[in-house]
Design a protein around this motif. Structure first.
Motif, PDB file in Angstrom:
ATOM      1  N   ASP A  35      33.825  46.268  26.876  1.00 15.82           N
ATOM      2  CA  ASP A  35      32.686  46.990  27.456  1.00 15.82           C
ATOM      3  C   ASP A  35      32.522  46.562  28.915  1.00 15.82           C
ATOM      4  N   PRO A  36      33.087  47.284  29.869  1.00 18.43           N
ATOM      5  CA  PRO A  36      33.005  46.888  31.279  1.00 18.43           C
ATOM      6  C   PRO A  36      31.581  46.805  31.809  1.00 18.43           C
ATOM      7  N   TRP A  37      30.708  47.717  31.361  1.00 18.37           N
ATOM      8  CA  TRP A  37      29.314  47.662  31.815  1.00 18.37           C
ATOM      9  C   TRP A  37      28.695  46.319  31.418  1.00 18.37           C
ATOM     10  N   ASN A  38      28.909  45.922  30.181  1.00 15.23           N
ATOM     11  CA  ASN A  38      28.353  44.650  29.720  1.00 15.23           C
ATOM     12  C   ASN A  38      29.020  43.466  30.411  1.00 15.23           C
ATOM     13  N   ALA A  39      30.292  43.591  30.757  1.00 10.16           N
ATOM     14  CA  ALA A  39      30.994  42.517  31.464  1.00 10.16           C
ATOM     15  C   ALA A  39      30.315  42.224  32.800  1.00 10.16           C
ATOM     16  N   VAL A  40      29.855  43.274  33.482  1.00  8.73           N
ATOM     17  CA  VAL A  40      29.130  43.082  34.742  1.00  8.73           C
ATOM     18  C   VAL A  40      27.813  42.345  34.492  1.00  8.73           C
ATOM     19  N   CYS A  41      27.110  42.735  33.433  1.00 12.68           N
ATOM     20  CA  CYS A  41      25.856  42.046  33.087  1.00 12.68           C
ATOM     21  C   CYS A  41      26.119  40.571  32.799  1.00 12.68           C
ATOM     22  N   GLU A  42      27.201  40.281  32.092  1.00 13.83           N
ATOM     23  CA  GLU A  42      27.529  38.889  31.780  1.00 13.83           C
ATOM     24  C   GLU A  42      27.902  38.118  33.042  1.00 13.83           C
ATOM     25  N   ALA A  43      28.561  38.757  33.989  1.00 12.44           N
ATOM     26  CA  ALA A  43      28.870  38.098  35.261  1.00 12.44           C
ATOM     27  C   ALA A  43      27.588  37.728  35.997  1.00 12.44           C
ATOM     28  N   ALA A  44      26.619  38.640  35.983  1.00 15.08           N
ATOM     29  CA  ALA A  44      25.322  38.339  36.610  1.00 15.08           C
ATOM     30  C   ALA A  44      24.631  37.194  35.887  1.00 15.08           C
ATOM     31  N   MET A  45      24.773  37.128  34.575  1.00 12.52           N
ATOM     32  CA  MET A  45      24.185  36.030  33.810  1.00 12.52           C
ATOM     33  C   MET A  45      24.813  34.698  34.207  1.00 12.52           C
ATOM     34  N   ILE A  46      26.112  34.678  34.432  1.00 11.24           N
ATOM     35  CA  ILE A  46      26.788  33.446  34.858  1.00 11.24           C
ATOM     36  C   ILE A  46      26.164  32.925  36.148  1.00 11.24           C
ATOM     37  N   VAL A  47      25.960  33.828  37.109  1.00 14.02           N
ATOM     38  CA  VAL A  47      25.380  33.441  38.395  1.00 14.02           C
ATOM     39  C   VAL A  47      23.962  32.915  38.206  1.00 14.02           C
ATOM     40  N   PHE A  48      23.162  33.644  37.438  1.00 16.81           N
ATOM     41  CA  PHE A  48      21.765  33.243  37.239  1.00 16.81           C
ATOM     42  C   PHE A  48      21.666  31.885  36.545  1.00 16.81           C
ATOM     43  N   GLU A  49      22.465  31.686  35.518  1.00 15.86           N
ATOM     44  CA  GLU A  49      22.393  30.432  34.767  1.00 15.86           C
ATOM     45  C   GLU A  49      22.823  29.245  35.607  1.00 15.86           C
ATOM     46  N   ARG A  50      23.812  29.441  36.488  1.00 14.63           N
ATOM     47  CA  ARG A  50      24.205  28.347  37.381  1.00 14.63           C
ATOM     48  C   ARG A  50      23.081  28.018  38.359  1.00 14.63           C
ATOM     49  N   PHE A  51      22.450  29.047  38.898  1.00 10.39           N
ATOM     50  CA  PHE A  51      21.352  28.775  39.825  1.00 10.39           C
ATOM     51  C   PHE A  51      20.155  28.158  39.108  1.00 10.39           C
ATOM     52  N   SER A  52      19.983  28.462  37.850  1.00  9.57           N
ATOM     53  CA  SER A  52      18.936  27.797  37.073  1.00  9.57           C
ATOM     54  C   SER A  52      19.236  26.306  36.965  1.00  9.57           C
ATOM     55  N   LEU A 108      34.182  47.912  38.205  1.00  6.77           N
ATOM     56  CA  LEU A 108      33.885  49.067  37.364  1.00  6.77           C
ATOM     57  C   LEU A 108      34.761  50.262  37.722  1.00  6.77           C
ATOM     58  N   ARG A 109      35.059  50.429  38.993  1.00 10.63           N
ATOM     59  CA  ARG A 109      35.941  51.530  39.382  1.00 10.63           C
ATOM     60  C   ARG A 109      37.328  51.358  38.788  1.00 10.63           C
ATOM     61  N   ARG A 110      37.786  50.115  38.715  1.00  5.34           N
ATOM     62  CA  ARG A 110      39.106  49.876  38.104  1.00  5.34           C
ATOM     63  C   ARG A 110      39.046  50.009  36.588  1.00  5.34           C
ATOM     64  N   ALA A 111      37.992  49.452  35.990  1.00  4.33           N
ATOM     65  CA  ALA A 111      37.907  49.392  34.534  1.00  4.33           C
ATOM     66  C   ALA A 111      37.547  50.737  33.910  1.00  4.33           C
ATOM     67  N   ILE A 112      36.743  51.542  34.630  1.00  3.15           N
ATOM     68  CA  ILE A 112      36.310  52.849  34.105  1.00  3.15           C
ATOM     69  C   ILE A 112      36.571  53.895  35.189  1.00  3.15           C
ATOM     70  N   PRO A 113      37.817  54.217  35.450  1.00  9.09           N
ATOM     71  CA  PRO A 113      38.137  55.116  36.571  1.00  9.09           C
ATOM     72  C   PRO A 113      37.541  56.509  36.450  1.00  9.09           C
ATOM     73  N   ASP A 114      37.203  56.936  35.225  1.00  8.87           N
ATOM     74  CA  ASP A 114      36.658  58.275  35.044  1.00  8.87           C
ATOM     75  C   ASP A 114      35.126  58.312  35.120  1.00  8.87           C
ATOM     76  N   ALA A 115      34.500  57.157  35.236  1.00  7.15           N
ATOM     77  CA  ALA A 115      33.036  57.138  35.327  1.00  7.15           C
ATOM     78  C   ALA A 115      32.600  57.720  36.673  1.00  7.15           C
ATOM     79  N   PRO A 116      31.519  58.486  36.697  1.00  3.66           N
ATOM     80  CA  PRO A 116      31.030  59.025  37.972  1.00  3.66           C
ATOM     81  C   PRO A 116      30.727  57.892  38.954  1.00  3.66           C
ATOM     82  N   ASP A 117      31.183  58.043  40.180  1.00  2.41           N
ATOM     83  CA  ASP A 117      31.036  56.949  41.151  1.00  2.41           C
ATOM     84  C   ASP A 117      29.574  56.624  41.416  1.00  2.41           C
ATOM     85  N   LEU A 118      28.722  57.645  41.429  1.00  2.00           N
ATOM     86  CA  LEU A 118      27.307  57.384  41.650  1.00  2.00           C
ATOM     87  C   LEU A 118      26.738  56.512  40.541  1.00  2.00           C
TER      88      LEU A 118
END
Length: 229
Positions: A76-93, A131-141
């Motif tokens: 799930d590429p969308w969720n992978a981005v959310c998890e990446a943001a979680m990594i950043v937040f947890e480190r700053f915590s 996301l552009r690489r992982a989901i090339p058919d997703a609308p860019d917007l």
């Protein structure tokens, strides 16, 4: 996990921000930072190009970690981005003192505020390009909106923690990002979506934009079937 190089850089960042907070960014010299960190001036410049670089060196560490996470395979590429943001937040915590001191320093120096905006954009660009690489058919917007929403939500909650001293938890961010993820799944901007619109466990209702490639449709349906829906 931090390697020895990352721990070293984080140590120098911490000492530099402590000095900047105590005596001001402009009044603090590289020699003072090096002395406080227990290193030579030459060693400082092997790791950092300038005082400005040292202010944001922990961000460089986290950008590397977020990029490494996204380089793995994710169903799930969308969720992978959310998890990446979680990594950043947890480190700053974990590095709350560093983040709080940087906020104080950056708030006082216009050039650093501009650099902070650029740093935030680098995270957003990382997410968009992934996301552009992982989901090339997703609308860019939809891709750009999703990445921007994740960054804005992360930054809002992080600033509440470091600026206001609010008790902001990882679970709060995770819940907020889950809402954004559900929005992507429901396709408000034409993003492909899969949802169960019936109580029959053997039926899947798939909703896609007319422009979605057949291969993308098949891939998403297959993934949902493999998850038992």
């Amino acid at each position: 996990m931090l390697d020895d190089s990352d721990r070293f850089r984080l140590h120098v960042v911490s000492e530099a921000l402590r000095l900047f907070s105590a005596q001001g960014y402009l009044a603090t010299s590289v020699d003072e930072i090096a002395e406080a960190a227990g290193i030579s001036r030459r060693t400082f410049f092997r790791q950092f190009r300038s005082k400005e670089d040292v202010v944001f060196a922990d961000h460089e560490i986290l950008l590397e970690q977020a990029s490494s996470h996204l380089s793995d395979d994710h169903a799930d590429p969308w969720n992978a981005v959310c998890e990446a943001a979680m990594i950043v937040f947890e480190r700053f915590s974990e590095w709350n003192d560093v983040a709080s001191r940087r906020y104080e320093v950056v708030h006082e120096v216009p050039a650093l505020r501009d650099r902070e905006i650029v740093m935030s954009y680098r995270y957003e660009r990382l997410f968009v390009e992934y996301l552009r690489r992982a989901i090339p058919d997703a609308p860019d917007l939809a891709v750009v909106q999703f990445a921007a929403s994740v960054i804005a939500t992360h930054n809002y909650l992080l600033r509440r923690m470091v600026r206001d001293g609010a008790e902001t938890t990882s679970q709060q961010l995770r819940s907020a990002l889950a809402e954004i993820r559900r929005g992507a799944e429901s396709g408000p901007s034409g993003t492909p979506s899969l949802r169960d619109d019936t109580r029959d466990d053997d039926v899947i209702v798939a909703v896609f934009p007319r422009s979605t490639a057949p291969s993308r449709v098949a891939d998403l349906v297959q993934r949902r079937l493999e998850r038992g829906h």
